[in-house]
Design a protein around this motif. Structure first.
Motif, PDB file in Angstrom:
ATOM      1  N   LEU A  11       0.833  -1.207   0.000  1.00 52.89           N
ATOM      2  CA  LEU A  11       0.000   0.000   0.000  1.00 52.89           C
ATOM      3  C   LEU A  11       0.872   1.264   0.000  1.00 52.89           C
ATOM      4  CD1 LEU A  11      -2.840   1.241   0.167  1.00 52.89           C
ATOM      5  CD2 LEU A  11      -2.584   1.174   2.661  1.00 52.89           C
ATOM      6  N   GLY A  12       1.958   1.240   0.741  1.00 51.13           N
ATOM      7  CA  GLY A  12       2.891   2.377   0.778  1.00 51.13           C
ATOM      8  C   GLY A  12       3.511   2.628  -0.588  1.00 51.13           C
ATOM      9  N   TYR A  13       3.916   1.553  -1.279  1.00 52.78           N
ATOM     10  CA  TYR A  13       4.500   1.696  -2.611  1.00 52.78           C
ATOM     11  C   TYR A  13       3.465   2.216  -3.620  1.00 52.78           C
ATOM     12  CZ  TYR A  13       8.900  -0.546  -1.329  1.00 52.78           C
ATOM     13  OH  TYR A  13      10.114  -0.839  -0.767  1.00 52.78           O
ATOM     14  N   VAL A  14       2.251   1.738  -3.501  1.00 55.47           N
ATOM     15  CA  VAL A  14       1.182   2.198  -4.403  1.00 55.47           C
ATOM     16  C   VAL A  14       0.931   3.689  -4.185  1.00 55.47           C
ATOM     17  CG1 VAL A  14      -1.288   2.004  -4.908  1.00 55.47           C
ATOM     18  CG2 VAL A  14       0.098  -0.057  -4.668  1.00 55.47           C
ATOM     19  N   ILE A  15       0.867   4.119  -2.943  1.00 51.14           N
ATOM     20  CA  ILE A  15       0.668   5.542  -2.652  1.00 51.14           C
ATOM     21  C   ILE A  15       1.849   6.364  -3.161  1.00 51.14           C
ATOM     22  CG2 ILE A  15       0.510   7.232  -0.778  1.00 51.14           C
ATOM     23  CD1 ILE A  15      -1.157   5.164   0.768  1.00 51.14           C
ATOM     24  N   LEU A  17       3.862   5.636  -5.662  1.00 55.38           N
ATOM     25  CA  LEU A  17       3.768   5.689  -7.120  1.00 55.38           C
ATOM     26  C   LEU A  17       2.674   6.665  -7.566  1.00 55.38           C
ATOM     27  CD1 LEU A  17       4.269   1.960  -8.165  1.00 55.38           C
ATOM     28  CD2 LEU A  17       5.804   3.887  -8.579  1.00 55.38           C
ATOM     29  N   ALA A  18       1.574   6.717  -6.843  1.00 55.98           N
ATOM     30  CA  ALA A  18       0.490   7.647  -7.181  1.00 55.98           C
ATOM     31  C   ALA A  18       0.961   9.089  -7.016  1.00 55.98           C
ATOM     32  CB  ALA A  18      -0.737   7.370  -6.322  1.00 55.98           C
ATOM     33  N   VAL A  19       1.695   9.369  -5.944  1.00 58.79           N
ATOM     34  CA  VAL A  19       2.200  10.729  -5.714  1.00 58.79           C
ATOM     35  C   VAL A  19       3.197  11.110  -6.802  1.00 58.79           C
ATOM     36  CG1 VAL A  19       3.601  12.145  -4.151  1.00 58.79           C
ATOM     37  CG2 VAL A  19       1.765  10.728  -3.241  1.00 58.79           C
ATOM     38  N   ILE A  20       4.105  10.214  -7.146  1.00 60.83           N
ATOM     39  CA  ILE A  20       5.079  10.483  -8.204  1.00 60.83           C
ATOM     40  C   ILE A  20       4.367  10.684  -9.538  1.00 60.83           C
ATOM     41  CG2 ILE A  20       6.970   9.469  -9.540  1.00 60.83           C
ATOM     42  CD1 ILE A  20       7.968   8.217  -6.919  1.00 60.83           C
ATOM     43  N   CYS A  22       1.347  11.828 -10.011  1.00 63.13           N
ATOM     44  CA  CYS A  22       0.694  13.152  -9.968  1.00 63.13           C
ATOM     45  C   CYS A  22       1.708  14.267 -10.201  1.00 63.13           C
ATOM     46  CB  CYS A  22      -0.013  13.354  -8.641  1.00 63.13           C
ATOM     47  SG  CYS A  22      -1.489  12.344  -8.453  1.00 63.13           S
ATOM     48  N   MET A  23       2.889  14.131  -9.622  1.00 65.56           N
ATOM     49  CA  MET A  23       3.932  15.143  -9.818  1.00 65.56           C
ATOM     50  C   MET A  23       4.347  15.220 -11.280  1.00 65.56           C
ATOM     51  SD  MET A  23       6.205  14.457  -6.374  1.00 65.56           S
ATOM     52  CE  MET A  23       7.574  15.394  -6.936  1.00 65.56           C
ATOM     53  N   VAL A  24       4.486  14.080 -11.924  1.00 60.10           N
ATOM     54  CA  VAL A  24       4.839  14.056 -13.344  1.00 60.10           C
ATOM     55  C   VAL A  24       3.722  14.685 -14.184  1.00 60.10           C
ATOM     56  CG1 VAL A  24       5.239  12.520 -15.316  1.00 60.10           C
ATOM     57  CG2 VAL A  24       6.420  12.108 -13.153  1.00 60.10           C
ATOM     58  N   ALA A  25       2.473  14.391 -13.849  1.00 59.18           N
ATOM     59  CA  ALA A  25       1.347  14.957 -14.590  1.00 59.18           C
ATOM     60  C   ALA A  25       1.322  16.484 -14.461  1.00 59.18           C
ATOM     61  CB  ALA A  25       0.036  14.364 -14.095  1.00 59.18           C
ATOM     62  N   VAL A  26       1.590  17.000 -13.267  1.00 61.12           N
ATOM     63  CA  VAL A  26       1.625  18.448 -13.060  1.00 61.12           C
ATOM     64  C   VAL A  26       2.771  19.059 -13.857  1.00 61.12           C
ATOM     65  CG1 VAL A  26       2.103  20.239 -11.337  1.00 61.12           C
ATOM     66  CG2 VAL A  26       0.464  18.429 -10.834  1.00 61.12           C
ATOM     67  N   LEU A  27       3.927  18.431 -13.849  1.00 56.26           N
ATOM     68  CA  LEU A  27       5.086  18.927 -14.588  1.00 56.26           C
ATOM     69  C   LEU A  27       4.795  18.989 -16.088  1.00 56.26           C
ATOM     70  CD1 LEU A  27       8.106  19.763 -14.446  1.00 56.26           C
ATOM     71  CD2 LEU A  27       8.639  17.358 -14.860  1.00 56.26           C
ATOM     72  N   VAL A  28       4.204  17.946 -16.632  1.00 56.35           N
ATOM     73  CA  VAL A  28       3.874  17.917 -18.065  1.00 56.35           C
ATOM     74  C   VAL A  28       2.854  19.008 -18.387  1.00 56.35           C
ATOM     75  CG1 VAL A  28       2.743  16.539 -19.852  1.00 56.35           C
ATOM     76  CG2 VAL A  28       4.482  15.500 -18.392  1.00 56.35           C
ATOM     77  N   HIS A  29       1.857  19.171 -17.542  1.00 53.61           N
ATOM     78  CA  HIS A  29       0.840  20.197 -17.770  1.00 53.61           C
ATOM     79  C   HIS A  29       1.456  21.601 -17.733  1.00 53.61           C
ATOM     80  CE1 HIS A  29      -2.754  22.541 -17.669  1.00 53.61           C
ATOM     81  NE2 HIS A  29      -2.676  22.814 -16.398  1.00 53.61           N
ATOM     82  N   GLU A  30       2.336  21.864 -16.783  1.00 48.12           N
ATOM     83  CA  GLU A  30       2.973  23.174 -16.671  1.00 48.12           C
ATOM     84  C   GLU A  30       3.855  23.464 -17.874  1.00 48.12           C
ATOM     85  OE1 GLU A  30       2.422  25.609 -14.454  1.00 48.12           O
ATOM     86  OE2 GLU A  30       0.850  24.317 -13.671  1.00 48.12           O
ATOM     87  N   ARG A  31       4.581  22.481 -18.363  1.00 45.22           N
ATOM     88  CA  ARG A  31       5.413  22.684 -19.552  1.00 45.22           C
ATOM     89  C   ARG A  31       4.553  22.994 -20.772  1.00 45.22           C
ATOM     90  NH1 ARG A  31      10.959  20.597 -19.689  1.00 45.22           N
ATOM     91  NH2 ARG A  31      11.522  20.005 -17.580  1.00 45.22           N
ATOM     92  N   LYS A  32       3.416  22.316 -20.885  1.00 46.75           N
ATOM     93  CA  LYS A  32       2.493  22.587 -21.997  1.00 46.75           C
ATOM     94  C   LYS A  32       1.969  24.005 -21.901  1.00 46.75           C
ATOM     95  CE  LYS A  32      -1.969  21.195 -23.849  1.00 46.75           C
ATOM     96  NZ  LYS A  32      -3.194  20.488 -23.549  1.00 46.75           N
ATOM     97  N   ARG A  33       1.619  24.433 -20.703  1.00 48.86           N
ATOM     98  CA  ARG A  33       1.089  25.792 -20.511  1.00 48.86           C
ATOM     99  C   ARG A  33       2.153  26.848 -20.826  1.00 48.86           C
ATOM    100  NH1 ARG A  33      -2.353  29.204 -21.503  1.00 48.86           N
ATOM    101  NH2 ARG A  33      -2.661  30.803 -19.958  1.00 48.86           N
ATOM    102  N   ILE A  34       3.401  26.583 -20.460  1.00 48.25           N
ATOM    103  CA  ILE A  34       4.493  27.510 -20.771  1.00 48.25           C
ATOM    104  C   ILE A  34       4.649  27.656 -22.279  1.00 48.25           C
ATOM    105  CG2 ILE A  34       7.017  27.781 -20.691  1.00 48.25           C
ATOM    106  CD1 ILE A  34       6.897  26.706 -17.823  1.00 48.25           C
ATOM    107  N   ARG A  35       4.565  26.538 -23.018  1.00 50.15           N
ATOM    108  CA  ARG A  35       4.637  26.610 -24.489  1.00 50.15           C
ATOM    109  C   ARG A  35       3.488  27.436 -25.047  1.00 50.15           C
ATOM    110  NH1 ARG A  35       4.306  21.146 -25.188  1.00 50.15           N
ATOM    111  NH2 ARG A  35       5.792  20.383 -23.691  1.00 50.15           N
ATOM    112  N   GLU A  36       2.288  27.273 -24.500  1.00 50.11           N
ATOM    113  CA  GLU A  36       1.131  28.050 -24.959  1.00 50.11           C
ATOM    114  C   GLU A  36       1.334  29.539 -24.688  1.00 50.11           C
ATOM    115  OE1 GLU A  36      -2.182  26.389 -22.913  1.00 50.11           O
ATOM    116  OE2 GLU A  36      -2.233  24.573 -24.143  1.00 50.11           O
ATOM    117  N   ILE A  37       1.861  29.877 -23.528  1.00 50.90           N
ATOM    118  CA  ILE A  37       2.101  31.275 -23.185  1.00 50.90           C
ATOM    119  C   ILE A  37       3.149  31.883 -24.116  1.00 50.90           C
ATOM    120  CG2 ILE A  37       3.068  32.795 -21.398  1.00 50.90           C
ATOM    121  CD1 ILE A  37       1.657  30.978 -19.335  1.00 50.90           C
TER     122      ILE A  37
END
Length: 91
Positions: A11-15, A17-20, A22-37
């Motif tokens: 359960l600890g490993y699953v949590i 992995l979920a946190v990591i 989410c962090m990757v998803a936020v990073l990808v989204h922010e990079r996409k937004r920077i390109r749009e800006i």
């Protein structure tokens, strides 16, 4: 007891992995937004340059001159005014 401990580790490993993930998803989204800006900024700068050029042409047109037929003195005058004001607007 051993099964319960293994379940907690799993359960600890699953949590983790979920946190990591989410962090990757936020990073990808922010990079996409920077390109749009950056793309929006480029478009805004192109529009601004077009407006400044049109203002310069309008200024000469109101003086009764054709911008396409500028002689060296008129070009230098326009260039000096642009450098003085930091824009292509006429003095």
């Amino acid at each position: 007891m051993k099964l319960l401990l293994q379940s907690k580790f799993l359960l600890g490993y699953v949590i983790l992995l979920a946190v990591i993930g989410c962090m990757v998803a936020v990073l990808v989204h922010e990079r996409k937004r920077i390109r749009e800006i950056k793309a929006e900024t480029t478009n805004i700068n192109l529009v601004r340059r077009g407006i400044n050029t049109a203002c310069c042409m309008t200024g000469f047109a109101t003086l009764g001159e054709c911008v396409a037929s500028l002689d060296k003195a008129d070009y230098q005058y326009c260039h000096k005014c642009r450098l003085d004001r930091g824009t292509t607007h006429l003095c």
